[in-house]
Design a protein around this motif. Sequence first.
Motif, short mmCIF file in Angstrom:
data_model
loop_
_atom_site.label_atom_id
_atom_site.label_comp_id
_atom_site.label_asym_id
_atom_site.label_seq_id
_atom_site.Cartn_x
_atom_site.Cartn_y
_atom_site.Cartn_z
N MET A 59 0.81 -1.22 0.00
CA MET A 59 0.00 0.00 0.00
C MET A 59 0.85 1.27 0.00
O MET A 59 0.31 2.37 0.09
N SER A 60 2.18 1.11 -0.12
CA SER A 60 3.08 2.26 -0.12
C SER A 60 2.79 3.15 -1.32
O SER A 60 2.51 2.68 -2.42
N THR A 61 2.87 4.45 -1.10
CA THR A 61 2.62 5.40 -2.20
C THR A 61 3.81 5.51 -3.14
O THR A 61 3.68 5.98 -4.27
N ALA A 62 4.99 5.14 -2.65
CA ALA A 62 6.20 5.24 -3.49
C ALA A 62 6.82 3.86 -3.62
O ALA A 62 6.41 2.91 -2.96
N GLY A 63 7.80 3.78 -4.50
CA GLY A 63 8.49 2.52 -4.67
C GLY A 63 8.29 1.94 -6.05
O GLY A 63 7.41 2.37 -6.81
N ARG A 64 9.12 0.98 -6.37
CA ARG A 64 9.00 0.32 -7.66
C ARG A 64 7.66 -0.41 -7.73
O ARG A 64 7.31 -1.17 -6.82
N PRO A 65 6.92 -0.22 -8.80
CA PRO A 65 5.65 -0.95 -8.92
C PRO A 65 5.83 -2.46 -8.77
O PRO A 65 4.99 -3.13 -8.16
N ARG A 66 6.93 -2.98 -9.30
CA ARG A 66 7.13 -4.43 -9.21
C ARG A 66 7.35 -4.86 -7.77
O ARG A 66 6.90 -5.93 -7.35
N ALA A 67 8.05 -4.05 -6.98
CA ALA A 67 8.26 -4.39 -5.56
C ALA A 67 6.93 -4.39 -4.81
O ALA A 67 6.66 -5.25 -3.97
N LYS A 68 6.08 -3.41 -5.13
CA LYS A 68 4.78 -3.35 -4.48
C LYS A 68 3.89 -4.51 -4.92
O LYS A 68 3.12 -5.05 -4.12
N LEU A 69 4.01 -4.88 -6.18
CA LEU A 69 3.25 -6.03 -6.66
C LEU A 69 3.68 -7.30 -5.93
O LEU A 69 2.84 -8.11 -5.50
N GLU A 70 4.99 -7.46 -5.77
CA GLU A 70 5.49 -8.63 -5.05
C GLU A 70 4.98 -8.62 -3.61
O GLU A 70 4.59 -9.66 -3.05
N ALA A 71 4.94 -7.43 -3.01
CA ALA A 71 4.45 -7.32 -1.64
C ALA A 71 2.98 -7.72 -1.54
O ALA A 71 2.57 -8.47 -0.64
N ALA A 72 2.17 -7.21 -2.47
CA ALA A 72 0.75 -7.55 -2.47
C ALA A 72 0.55 -9.04 -2.66
O ALA A 72 -0.31 -9.67 -2.04
N HIS A 73 1.38 -9.61 -3.53
CA HIS A 73 1.30 -11.04 -3.80
C HIS A 73 1.64 -11.84 -2.54
O HIS A 73 0.95 -12.81 -2.17
N LEU A 74 2.72 -11.43 -1.85
CA LEU A 74 3.10 -12.12 -0.61
C LEU A 74 2.04 -11.94 0.48
O LEU A 74 1.75 -12.85 1.27
N TRP A 75 1.49 -10.76 0.54
CA TRP A 75 0.41 -10.49 1.48
C TRP A 75 -0.75 -11.47 1.26
O TRP A 75 -1.22 -12.14 2.18
N ALA A 76 -1.17 -11.57 -0.02
CA ALA A 76 -2.29 -12.46 -0.34
C ALA A 76 -1.92 -13.92 -0.08
O ALA A 76 -2.71 -14.68 0.50
N ARG A 77 -0.74 -14.34 -0.51
CA ARG A 77 -0.34 -15.75 -0.36
C ARG A 77 -0.26 -16.16 1.12
O ARG A 77 -0.64 -17.26 1.49
N THR A 78 0.31 -15.26 1.92
CA THR A 78 0.44 -15.59 3.35
C THR A 78 -0.94 -15.72 3.98
O THR A 78 -1.18 -16.63 4.81
#
Length: 1480
Positions: free
Chosen positions: A904-923
């Motif tokens: 949910m970060s407003t900044a950062g590489r889109p791919r890093a945020k996508l990976e984070a969302a993916h890990l969030w969902a998977r966990t």
Amino acid sequence: METPGEGQAKSYPLTNASPGRWEVNGFIEILADTDAIDCIIKSDEEEDVGFLHLDMKEIRGTGANSDEERSREMEIFVEQAELNMRWKGVVIPSEKPQVEDDVAAQLNDYAWDQLYAFEQTGNLSALAEAISCLRQAVDVTPEGHSKLPVYLCHLGVTLMRRFKRMGKSTDISEAVAAQQKAADLIPEGHANLPSYLANLGTSLTCRFEGTGELSDITSAIAAQQKAVNLAPQGHASLPGYLNNLGGSLTRRFERMGELADITSAIAVRQKAVDLTPQGHANLPSYLANLGTSLTCRFEGTGELSDITSAIAAQQKAVNIAPQGHASLPGYLNNLGGSLTRRFERMGELADITSAIAVRQKAVDLTPQGHANLPGYLNNLGNSLACRFERTGDLLDITNAIAVRQQAVNLTPPGHANLPSYLNNLGSSLTRRFERTGELTDITSAIAVLQKAADLAPDGHANLPGYLSNLGNSLTSRFERTGELAEITSAIAVRQKAVDLTPQGHANLPGYLNNLGSSLTRRFEQSGELTDITSAIAVLQKAADLAPDGHADLPRHLNNLGGSLTRRFERTGELADITSAIAVRQKAVDLTPQGHAELPVYLSNLGGSLRGRFERMGELTDITSAIAVLQKAADLAPDGHANLPGYLSNLGNSLTSRFERTGELAEITSAIKVLRKAVDLTPQGHPALPRWLSNLGGSLICRFERTGELSDIANAITVQEKAVDLTPQGHAELPACLNNLGNSLNWRFERTGELADITSAIGVQQKAVDLTPQGHADLPSYLNNLGDSLIRRFERTGELSDIENAITVQEKALDLTPQGHAYLPIYLTNLGNSLNCRFERTGELADITSAIGVQQKAVDLTPKGHADLPDRLNNLGARFYGRFGSSGKPADLEEAISCHKTAAMSTAGRPRAKLEAAHLWARTLIRHHSQSPEIIPAFDIAIGLVAIIAGLEQTLKGRYTQLESTSTLALEAAAAACALGRPDKALEWLEQGRCLVWNQLNNLRTPLDDLRIQDEILAQDIADVSKQLEHAGSSRDQSHADMPLSEKMTLEDEACSHLDLARRWDNLLRKARAIPGFESFLMPLPCSAIMQHLPESGPIVVININKRRCDALAVLAGLDEPLHIPLPNFSIETAGDYRAALDSRLRARQLRTREVEDMAVLLDEARTAGPRVKKCHVNDDPVHHVLRGLWEKVVKPILDGLGFSILDQSSRGLLPRLWWCPTGPLSFLPLHAAGIYQGSDSECVFDYVVSSYTPTVTSLTDRVKNHRSIDAKAAGLLLTSQPNAPGAPPIPGTTKEIRAIAERAEKNGVRAKVLEGNEISIEACLEEMKDFSSVHLACHGSQNAAAPLQSRFLFHQGSLELGTILKSNLKNADLAFLSACQTSTGQEKLADEAVHLAAGMLAAGYRRVIGTMWSIGDEPAQQVAITFYEYLFSHRDGTSDAGFDGTHSAIALHHATEKLRSLDNSEHSLLTWIPFVHFGY
């Protein structure tokens, strides 16, 4: 000779008695009543050379013995010349002899002889004798005597000569005092007063040049202005007075930088020229001096017209000076100086070549022993050094050093100019050192510069300059050796230079600028924040003190930007990099086009933009960086010494953008320009190792992307060469070793070769060992060494490696000061190492420590930092790792929280945020499978996919980005199905699949409703959409042979593309602000997707994922999809089926459309005999796959929908069904699923007419936007291309289209046949606009890497899909692709429908017939003919010649059913199954 006021003159010829001496033979009679005589010396060309006014009363009054010679200095019209008139006179004796007068006169005359001897020989004793005699003459002459001012003036002139030679301040002070007294003794109104004032001004100016004392130059200007004011108009000396006044004004401008002074100087010197008649002996001198003042103003303002005028004036001076004239070398020297200045501004090689030529001529014309020769040699060296800076030619700098050394050698000890010549020699030695790295040069440079500073007396105006240059050389040696003592000494002498320079001095900004540069260098070594803060302060002061419009202001701003950038790299403070970009942009804006320094400023601006990009991840920054860097490289002419540096910076920025976008074209371009930088750099150049190291870095980046071992091998090769070329003890050697170690580490990760990681550790350890304690880069080298040790530990399990890794990384942390921008990086890496040890030993203390340091890394990372999501992801992984060991719920919740915050970060590489969302969902799925947060997690992830493959990229780039996210939508849909949310599953599958086609569809969305609300906005959206579509599909990619100018054009196109994408987003926001358009072109909710469904049958989306397999049936009349779980099918089964089918296709070589003997097929059918019931245990692979698809996928779906076999006797039409498979199912023939052997045989054909659709929306859009075909366009275009170059012949295509055309004619259908060479690509496109349907019987070639380059092969070229997409096919209805593999997707992009059939749908065709694999020539003919026979016979009964493809799916069903009737052998199945229908 003439008597003033009487207008009568008498001429006497002069004969040359000896060198420098002319005589009048005989006597000149002066009558007793003559009060005064004007003596005028003329040249052979009748030009005035000198003037002397003789007061006969004074001469008679002083008396003289007839045997004594008298002398007077004449006023001259050439600055470089001096002239004395000597005579003997017979006078009437007075009653009382004037003994003192006689002695004074004799002393004066003798002194003048000695001065003449000094000028000829340079003998200082003669000059000392002259001064002594003149002092005596003054002493014996009583106050009030008419001769006293003359002797005082002569004494002042002689003392000034010695000051210029020796630089002793006492001499110039005595000279000024004598001339001041002489002027004071002359009464107002006296004819000679202007001359005395002018001489006083010259002495004062001379003293100012030595001391820099402002009061002197102010007094000089006042005296010279008064001389001008007192001289009557038309006076022969007035031009000389004006010229000297201009000289003093120029000196004051050089000191104060006040434009009014130099403007006045030019004005009075121009007036001097204007008042001097053509042919006058002094005119060349005045022109030369005017040129000097114009050059001076140019140096202050950069105004090109000034330097052009200066060169013109100085060239004229050279042209009109007679050959052999003593001043000609001086004029040539000055002309060379102005040409050099223009070269420095414009970079035009012709200027510096001319400058060197005229300065060489000045040297050649000056006799050995001449006092001016060292000055001319020194200046020639300056021009040679300037050309070296431009070309890098070592011969030039070597010659510059040689002539400057000669200048030093010819200058006697104690000479006032010796420090200046030593200073310039030291500068040239420094330049050569910077080019060759030869330590002896920089050692010699420092020695001579130190000597220059030592020889300059305290208070000398030039001392700060010598000190500043000494600091430059010390800085250069520091950059080579890394010795802190050197840079500390450099800062000390440069600080002294600043301290010695008075406030308001024009050079103060330059000295501050140099001090700031040295402070910045020390900061780069030590990392001490006080240094960079001080550097910024003094550089800011330099910029503030430089007046607006000053030529040096851009340079000061550029350097200030550099120091701000360095501090940003250290602290990560965004305000610094923003300020750096602002001041560097201002430097660029203030620099006129064509300026030689403009590429430097552009290149540095690009570096700062790249720095901000790496901090914030904003694509606009790196795109802007590349644009300015490309411009810098383009502006630098071929052969420019700085071009390799500009190219290297450009290559680094292209590499950075590649790391963000993944566009292979970027890294290819980067490597190309970096190779060029290396190729353009001569062997032995000290920058070559750096360029090689940069090239190696980019090769590694491409290796990471492609896995191509040759890239990593080449990277290691060039980095080894960089190490080999860097001498032992060089400050940059550790960096080269570190980079080599990183490359060896990468190759080890790819090959597992232990020798590589051992070598990596060895060179990185050496980098650490060679780096002095306290060096700012030491923590980085330790960190990288730790990384390599970890890699070896992971390979060998050797605990000592992980222990050592943690030790060096902890040391890296200890050495890194608080607040350092890299501290979070080192903390993160230490945490990773501690985690590795934890995974090996299970020691909870390690994972706890890992969490501690990575938590600190997160805490130290400012909000909005581009790396924050990555660091949160790492921290989340550590918490999850501890949870796996401890089972503590708190750790699990922390892990989830970290991934959620990152996502949910407003900044950062889109791919890093996508990976984070993916890990969030998977966990959540793994541990809280019913958590409602799974939905927002996947919402964020799916939304980010569109961002990482945004419209600002080319289509190829978008597909590259999507390869790594191809299964995300499927995973999300599976989770939604598990949560009982088929609506969300459908939304995510629609949003996350076929992204590129959806983007294209959005760009082509009808805007009728929006036009009603805002016609202008609708038109803007339409215009931008067309431009975006064109940019995405037509923007060229750089390639190895592309000229640099074309690369710059591509960068301009990339910037324009990015601007278009931004405009598109802004326009969408504007449209969505209109009531009723809130969801305009946004991803559709389920309720919207469920609208406009076809009435004739359902759409079935089949989602397949590692967790589960589900069907979502979308039917008209339902509010949400019908969820049909498929528990007996899995992604593993799908993979097995695909492998089995692919194996059979390869075995049968079904790759291209080929001639096939139908008799073989018939014979196989005959030998197969009647259909027999077989147990499915004995199924061949094809039958096995089709049976499995039937039993596990298709039949459960049909049952769920309530479909049953239609009674054949009823003759009713089968219902339609659209398959929308995902993942590996996209490559399997669902339309042919069934049991084809045994008594229980049944298949899809018995239940429904099958079609395919890439997405639900692509079909519903066609239902929603139903349009009638223009009657004029209704019809069929047929073309066959049986013999395309490079492809096997397919003669059946000709027979095929002729047979179809024949049946069209019989049925009254408008048709046109164009065969082979009868049609070009362009003509085909035009014909396609005129026909609603097209039949392409040819070879097809699919390009998975660049889908829009997929093509149909014609005799006259290739018809590419991208070309078809650009065409405006308003009436497109049916496309029959009678070619091979036109609906075969790409494995890595299974859900992007990367095939020709989908492309034709995107181009506007409502329905397309394609093939899943290669087809035989004969079956292709049969299917096509049967297909059209059905369509022609089932037209709606209209009498016109048109037809449409409304019944195309049924027609294909009918045609393949006929082909299928042969038998159900494997060969038969593989013959008819590939034909598929797409669309409505």
